[in-house]
Motif scaffolding. Structure first.
Motif, mmCIF file in Angstrom:
data_model
loop_
_atom_site.group_PDB
_atom_site.id
_atom_site.type_symbol
_atom_site.label_atom_id
_atom_site.label_comp_id
_atom_site.label_asym_id
_atom_site.label_seq_id
_atom_site.Cartn_x
_atom_site.Cartn_y
_atom_site.Cartn_z
ATOM 1 N N LEU A 71 73.126 -42.841 -13.666
ATOM 2 C CA LEU A 71 72.000 -42.926 -14.601
ATOM 3 C C LEU A 71 71.427 -44.343 -14.644
ATOM 4 N N ARG A 72 72.309 -45.345 -14.742
ATOM 5 C CA ARG A 72 71.839 -46.735 -14.800
ATOM 6 C C ARG A 72 71.159 -47.136 -13.496
ATOM 7 N N ARG A 73 71.740 -46.701 -12.379
ATOM 8 C CA ARG A 73 71.146 -47.023 -11.079
ATOM 9 C C ARG A 73 69.752 -46.406 -10.971
ATOM 10 N N GLY A 74 69.602 -45.172 -11.437
ATOM 11 C CA GLY A 74 68.299 -44.517 -11.412
ATOM 12 C C GLY A 74 67.275 -45.244 -12.264
ATOM 13 N N GLN A 75 67.701 -45.726 -13.451
ATOM 14 C CA GLN A 75 66.788 -46.474 -14.313
ATOM 15 C C GLN A 75 66.311 -47.757 -13.637
ATOM 16 N N ARG A 76 67.246 -48.496 -13.055
ATOM 17 C CA ARG A 76 66.875 -49.755 -12.402
ATOM 18 C C ARG A 76 65.966 -49.509 -11.193
ATOM 19 N N LEU A 77 66.277 -48.466 -10.437
ATOM 20 C CA LEU A 77 65.468 -48.166 -9.253
ATOM 21 C C LEU A 77 64.058 -47.756 -9.654
ATOM 22 N N ALA A 78 63.933 -46.918 -10.695
ATOM 23 C CA ALA A 78 62.609 -46.502 -11.165
ATOM 24 C C ALA A 78 61.803 -47.704 -11.625
ATOM 25 N N GLY A 79 62.451 -48.631 -12.351
ATOM 26 C CA GLY A 79 61.756 -49.838 -12.793
ATOM 27 C C GLY A 79 61.294 -50.691 -11.630
ATOM 28 N N ALA A 80 62.130 -50.804 -10.591
ATOM 29 C CA ALA A 80 61.758 -51.607 -9.422
ATOM 30 C C ALA A 80 60.577 -50.991 -8.682
ATOM 31 N N ILE A 81 60.566 -49.660 -8.559
ATOM 32 C CA ILE A 81 59.456 -48.990 -7.865
ATOM 33 C C ILE A 81 58.174 -49.130 -8.668
ATOM 34 N N SER A 136 51.991 -52.916 -20.108
ATOM 35 C CA SER A 136 53.279 -52.371 -20.556
ATOM 36 C C SER A 136 53.231 -50.859 -20.767
ATOM 37 N N ALA A 137 52.131 -50.346 -21.346
ATOM 38 C CA ALA A 137 52.045 -48.901 -21.617
ATOM 39 C C ALA A 137 52.022 -48.084 -20.329
ATOM 40 N N PRO A 138 51.133 -48.403 -19.368
ATOM 41 C CA PRO A 138 51.177 -47.622 -18.121
ATOM 42 C C PRO A 138 52.470 -47.818 -17.342
ATOM 43 N N ARG A 139 53.029 -49.044 -17.354
ATOM 44 C CA ARG A 139 54.271 -49.264 -16.619
ATOM 45 C C ARG A 139 55.416 -48.446 -17.206
ATOM 46 N N ARG A 140 55.478 -48.391 -18.541
ATOM 47 C CA ARG A 140 56.525 -47.611 -19.210
ATOM 48 C C ARG A 140 56.410 -46.134 -18.853
ATOM 49 N N ALA A 141 55.180 -45.595 -18.890
ATOM 50 C CA ALA A 141 54.980 -44.180 -18.552
ATOM 51 C C ALA A 141 55.361 -43.910 -17.099
ATOM 52 N N PHE A 142 54.936 -44.786 -16.201
ATOM 53 C CA PHE A 142 55.232 -44.610 -14.775
ATOM 54 C C PHE A 142 56.735 -44.683 -14.524
ATOM 55 N N THR A 143 57.400 -45.627 -15.173
ATOM 56 C CA THR A 143 58.843 -45.792 -14.983
ATOM 57 C C THR A 143 59.600 -44.552 -15.442
ATOM 58 N N LEU A 144 59.242 -44.014 -16.606
ATOM 59 C CA LEU A 144 59.956 -42.842 -17.131
ATOM 60 C C LEU A 144 59.746 -41.620 -16.240
ATOM 61 N N VAL A 154 65.793 -35.036 -22.302
ATOM 62 C CA VAL A 154 65.663 -36.363 -22.911
ATOM 63 C C VAL A 154 64.606 -37.184 -22.175
ATOM 64 N N LEU A 155 64.649 -37.161 -20.838
ATOM 65 C CA LEU A 155 63.669 -37.914 -20.061
ATOM 66 C C LEU A 155 62.260 -37.371 -20.264
ATOM 67 N N THR A 156 62.130 -36.044 -20.328
ATOM 68 C CA THR A 156 60.815 -35.433 -20.533
ATOM 69 C C THR A 156 60.245 -35.815 -21.892
ATOM 70 N N PHE A 157 61.093 -35.785 -22.929
ATOM 71 C CA PHE A 157 60.643 -36.159 -24.274
ATOM 72 C C PHE A 157 60.189 -37.622 -24.305
ATOM 73 N N ALA A 158 60.993 -38.496 -23.693
ATOM 74 C CA ALA A 158 60.635 -39.920 -23.659
ATOM 75 C C ALA A 158 59.338 -40.131 -22.872
ATOM 76 N N ALA A 159 59.200 -39.402 -21.752
ATOM 77 C CA ALA A 159 57.983 -39.530 -20.948
ATOM 78 C C ALA A 159 56.764 -39.039 -21.725
ATOM 79 N N TRP A 160 56.923 -37.949 -22.479
ATOM 80 C CA TRP A 160 55.800 -37.407 -23.254
ATOM 81 C C TRP A 160 55.339 -38.405 -24.321
ATOM 82 N N ARG A 161 56.293 -39.047 -24.993
ATOM 83 C CA ARG A 161 55.934 -40.062 -25.988
ATOM 84 C C ARG A 161 55.216 -41.235 -25.313
ATOM 85 N N SER A 162 55.695 -41.600 -24.129
ATOM 86 C CA SER A 162 55.067 -42.699 -23.410
ATOM 87 C C SER A 162 53.662 -42.323 -22.952
ATOM 88 N N ILE A 163 53.467 -41.065 -22.574
ATOM 89 C CA ILE A 163 52.139 -40.586 -22.168
ATOM 90 C C ILE A 163 51.185 -40.623 -23.364
#
Length: 701
Positions: free
Chosen positions: A486-496, A513-521, A558-567
């Motif tokens: 899970l942590r590796r996936g988070q770091r990789l998504a942030g790097a991409i 920050s807003a578009p980057r957060r949505a894209f990362t999630l 959980v990821l979908t909910f977080a992504a929806w809030r970010s969207i």
């Protein structure tokens, strides 16, 4: 010299081919795939239906084996290492998500129906692979090229590769070689070694040999050389304990590497058609209609799983890798069937005694039902995709436009060596950690009893207690690896995400920050699906029923909910950015620029990180959309481009609504990927605005 051929061989062969010819003609008249006609012919000629019966089933079976080999060889001819590289990562990720989902769902349905874990695994593999033959035929009949058809074929390429791997693994598991951790690891190692040796050795010989033969310009020499390579490699695979289908598939790939695959395919086509027909007839002859009727519930359940699961799996995976809503939905609906690989996998289960006799007719029945729905699904896919796109919530439509633009930027972004190495390293470690997690789960289950029995005499403890301790240790290690993934996936998504939307300078306001957060999630969601689905398909037999699926479903929720809030936050960012666009354009108009537009948009774009590329276009007097409202034109759903702004001579810069009518001379600011912008220009019949010209209205969706 006369050749003495048993008369019943000729009689049976004539009966088989004659019946196939008549019924395939009927199927063609009814606009159904020929495969259905061959299967029906087999049912009518088989021992389970009164009437004409083929006496020599052994001959039919032998000829059908030749059909399998030639069919797999012709599929391999469609591939080459260059082609696999061209369809690339997007097709591979989509196929991994979809096949992982289908194998998991098939396994779960089988277990719920009371089947053994091995029968459930086989049926999951059967419903995991779509039919290249049926899809190609449906696209050919409806003259579909490019767009979503390319997406569908890219997924099919990797599905067929996954099918070959599944076939090899199932062969090992069915023979009992895959039932211990050490032996399973050895089996996978042998398989990889076999594939590497066959491809590396074959690449040195086969392409040169085929080019030399084709260079002679003699069709019969090309035919004989191609068939020789096919049967030699199929025989070699069989001698080493692998499926002849795998050897034939690899042979086709190697011939394709010569660059002469199309010529070889052309000369073997008639031979392949004959033996492939016999193969499907032999499949039909093995079907007992009473057994199918007896298992009507599994047939209907699995048919529903294929139609819904494949549509959702391919659509979701394809959208997340950047193919857009409409192309993704249409590709998903087009691949909602199973076919030739399903028959081969089911036949393997029967011949190896790994499954009951019912699995084969159930798989064939599901294939027939989904084959019947395929032409309809392909025809209706366009209207259904457009309806889905049109009815999405506004914030989701906004995100889709931005997301497609980010993916396009990611593909075309300049690659610095340090960032590329960082991402590559992250991917490698993610795969390694996921593989270790899978191995830990498998070893915990497979070695439990063996560890207990081995340590009981030395410790004086009961084997059950020692087995429980071993299981607990495996659970703890698995938990550590799980959170590591899970942590590796988070770091990789942030790097991409950082490749497209870099972090702002320290101490300054980060407008991205807003578009980057949505894209990362959303990238985290992509990685969770791409890793989680294949992992789940692999470890399900080693876990309590559905527990793994529940864990994965929880993570995705959980990821979908977080992504929806970010969207939702992104929607506010977009509205504020749109108002800035309108204000800048209006100010330039007030300052005396008669036609502010392209230059102004370029300035605004640097102030709005994450916004897609913006292009002004002017509606001419002959535009086909004049007088229509933005809602009626439905530009975003039709092309993927969004109207951000319009400049109207009398009204200046205005914020539009869905009811805004388009007039001659309006200049629209379009936002989205380049391909979507070009499609929107065609729909609008619009002209480019050269240099600082006119302007726009704000975000309408």
């Amino acid at each position: 010299m006369a050749v003495d051929v048993e008369p019943y061989y000729l009689r049976d062969l004539g009966t088989i081919l004659g019946t196939a010819a008549v019924i395939s003609l009927v199927a063609q008249r009814l606009r159904q795939p020929p495969v259905l006609g061959y299967l029906l012919a087999g049912v009518l000629l088989g021992p389970h239906v009164p009437g004409i019966v083929v006496g020599n089933l052994e001959m039919t079976h032998t000829l059908s084996e030749l059909g399998v080999i030639l069919l797999m060889f012709s599929i391999g001819l469609e591939f080459s290492i260059r082609k696999i590289a061209r369809v690339g990562l997007a097709g591979g990720l989509t196929a991994a998500i979809e096949v992982g989902l289908m194998v998991s769902l098939g396994y779960l349905v089988g277990r719920l129906l009371g089947w053994t874990w091995l029968e459930s695994l086989f049926i999951g593999a059967c419903i995991g692979i779509s039919s290249t033959m049926l899809v190609a035929r449906a696209f050919e009949e409806q003259r579909l090229r490019g767009g979503f058809a390319e997406v569908a074929f890219a997924v099919l390429v990797f599905e067929d590769i996954i099918a070959m791997v599944l076939l090899a693994i199932l062969t090992a598991v069915a023979s009992g070689a895959g039932l211990s951790a050490a032996e399973f690891t050895l089996t996978i190692g042998r398989l990889l070694g076999f594939l590497v040796a066959m491809l590396a050795g074959g690449l040195l010989i086969v392409p040169r040999f085929i080019r030399g033969v084709v260079g002679l310009g003699r069709r019969e020499a090309t035919l004989i050389a191609g068939i020789a390579v096919c049967f030699i490699m199929a025989g070699l695979a069989h001698a080493l304990g692998y499926s002849v289908a795998l050897g034939a598939f690899l042979a086709g790939m190697l011939v394709a590497e010569s660059g002469e695959g199309a010529k070889v395919e052309q000369v073997i086509q008639p031979l392949k058609d004959i033996f492939a027909a016999i193969f499907f007839i032999a499949i039909g002859m093995a079907i007992d209609p009473l057994l199918v009727a007896q298992h009507w519930l599994p047939v209907l359940l699995l048919t529903a799983v294929v139609l819904i699961g494949k549509t959702v799996g391919v659509s979701l995976g394809s959208f997340l890798v950047g193919h857009g809503v409409q192309n993704s939905v249409r590709a998903g609906m087009s691949l909602a069937q199973i076919g030739e690989f399903s028959f081969i996998i089911a036949a393997l289960g029967i011949s190896s005694k790994a499954t009951g006799d019912f699995v084969f007719p159930v798989a064939v029945a599901v294939s027939c039902l989904t084959a019947l729905t395929t032409p309809w699904m392909v025809r209706r896919s366009q209207s259904i995709a457009a309806r889905i796109d049109r009815r999405m919530p506004e914030r989701l439509q906004t995100f889709v436009t931005f997301y497609e633009s980010w993916i396009e930027q990611l593909r075309s972004a300049p690659r610095s060596r340090s960032r590329t190495a960082l991402v590559r390293r992250g991917v490698v470690w993610l795969v390694i950690e996921a593989a270790l997690l899978a191995a830990t789960i498998a070893a915990s289950s497979l070695l439990r009893e063996r560890i207990g029995a081995a340590l009981a005499p030395a410790t004086g403890l009961s084997p059950e207690l020692l087995g429980s301790v071993w299981l607990s240790l495996g659970f703890c290690l698995g938990l550590i690896l799980f959170f590591g993934v899970l942590r590796r996936g988070q770091r990789l998504a942030g790097a991409i995400a950082g490749l497209v939307l870099p972090l702002g300078e320290a101490g300054k306001l980060d407008l991205g920050s807003a578009p980057r957060r949505a894209f990362t999630l959303v990238l985290e969601l992509v990685l969770a699906l791409a890793v989680g689905m294949p992992l789940m398909a692999f470890v399900q037999p080693f876990l309590p029923l559905s527990s793994g699926m529940l864990v994965l479903a929880l993570i995705l929720s959980v990821l979908t909910f977080a992504a929806w809030r970010s969207i939702t936050n992104l929607q506010g960012h977009v509205r504020a950015g749109t108002e800035l666009i309108v204000e800048v354009l209006a100010r330039q108009s007030r300052e005396g620029e008669a036609h502010p537009g392209a230059d102004a948009l370029e300035q605004v774009h640097t102030m709005l990180p994450g916004f897609p590329e913006m292009v002004p276009v002017r509606l001419e007097a002959d535009s086909p959309v004049l007088g229509q409202t933005l809602a009626a034109v439905n530009l975003r759903a039709r092309t993927g481009a969004t109207v951000l702004a319009i400049n109207r001579a009398e009204a200046g810069v205005v914020l539009p609504t869905a009811g805004e009518r388009l007039l001659a001379g309006d200049v629209l600011t379009l936002a989205g990927p380049q391909e979507a912008i070009e499609a929107a220009r065609a729909v609008l019949g619009a002209a480019d605005v050269p240099g600082p010209e006119e302007s726009m209205i704000a975000f309408s969706g």
